[in-house]
Design an enzyme around this catalytic site. Sequence first.
Site, short mmCIF file in Angstrom:
data_model
loop_
_atom_site.label_atom_id
_atom_site.label_comp_id
_atom_site.label_asym_id
_atom_site.label_seq_id
_atom_site.Cartn_x
_atom_site.Cartn_y
_atom_site.Cartn_z
N LYS A 105 0.83 -1.21 0.00
CA LYS A 105 0.00 0.00 0.00
C LYS A 105 0.86 1.26 0.00
CE LYS A 105 -3.90 -2.08 2.53
NZ LYS A 105 -4.56 -2.21 3.84
N VAL A 106 2.06 1.11 0.56
CA VAL A 106 3.00 2.24 0.62
C VAL A 106 4.31 1.75 0.03
CG1 VAL A 106 4.35 3.69 2.20
CG2 VAL A 106 1.92 3.32 2.63
#
Length: 401
Positions: free
Chosen positions: A322-323
């Site tokens: 996600k990051v």
Amino acid sequence: MLSYLLEKRSVELPYRAPGSPGNSRQNFLSGKPIRYYRPRGSQDVRHLIEEGFQAFNAARLGEACRIFTDKMLLPEHDTTIALTIAGAMTPAGLGGCVVELMERGIVDFVISTGANLYHDLHYALNFTLHRGSPFVNDVELYEEGVIRIYDVLFPATVLLETDAYIRDFLVRSGMNDPVSTAEFHYALGRDLMEQHPGCEAYSVVAAAAAAGVPIYTSSPGDSSIGMNIAYHELMNDSRLMIDPNKDVNEVCAFILAGKKNGCVILGGGSPKNFYLQGQPTLWEVYGIPKGGNDYFIQITTDQVVWGGLSGATPAEAVSWGKVNAGVLPDTVVAYVDSTIAFPLFCEYTIASQHARRERKELVHKRDQLVAALRAEAKIAKREHPAPSETLDTMPDLERHR
Ligand SMILES: NC(=O)c1ccc[n+]([C@@H]2O[C@H](COP(=O)([O-])OP(=O)(O)OC[C@H]3O[C@@H](n4cnc5c(N)ncnc54)[C@H](O)[C@@H]3O)[C@@H](O)[C@H]2O)c1
């Protein structure tokens, strides 16, 4: 407008006792009206944050301000910026901050709890929410027909009249098919502006429609807006329905199209995940290796130790894709009540160099960007068939499934 005003006469709350010995309704509602606060860009707030906020969560908030203004808003980065909103922000008067950021083109899309959007409608419709105290007798409030969100107080009739407006809008709109929440909120915002000209200055939903900012809600049934859509189906045989698949694909398509992607997360809740799941949807489901978020700012009271998504740190989000693993310095969590931190963050931002940019107007580009997502996903599927599809062509493995 008329019909919901007329409905007002049936809004006498017959199920409530007429008055109580203690406080009167007038007393409860005597606090100042809550108005949407519009940040103007304060150099004093910038000075406070730069010079006074030196350690602990004050320093984290300073970091958040600098990541936003010095990196996310740098014109050459052209970051697609999402704002996610949980917690009772519009009842607390913070919708004005959201309006300001959208008008300036520095928030490209919004994901909010339905509650924040529903309570925003009260402002658009010119109903008044009052400042009050959290230390009141709720039985007396109930008897007096007063609703409480912590220290925000308003008459229960505001709920009923807002509901009546939504039901009128649903009939007026003629919408009768599955739609994304962005399409629904856009139509709602346009209707608000038609019925209450000028309300885009004090309504997030109307201002978003005016600025072309799509608004999503991650759990459409979880608010009075969703409750009234359900009414419309049951009582009017409507086939209007919120299609969460459209929401998932539209958000995913924005992220795919973003040169860089970043978010400002207020609170936690399902809006946080609904945004962050965009990148895993791309790599895990569609096989498109876009990479994770470039920037991640969260202002929250949620704690990491309980294991919930709301309190999960950017470091944990790396494991999910996600990051981006390489960008942890461009992520920060400030553990602060957002009703304090968000207006400060906005004042700082608006007083900064790149506080206005051309709007992306993504609400009008949804179809085009989803088509681009579909095309890219088809290429990815041809080039890298999903493991389960490979298994179908491998009889030995098939036996063990
Ligand atoms: N009528 C409706 O449609 C409806 C529906 C649901 C909730 N509500 C009302 O709206 C309010 C907001 O509910 P909600 O569904 O938006 O989410 P919520 O208030 O349940 O909050 C969700 C998340 O935000 C965080 N958070 C909450 N307040 C915060 C703060 N001040 N600072 C930082 N983080 C914070 C929480 O820890 C949580 O992760 C509720 O209190 C309720 O009274 C109304």
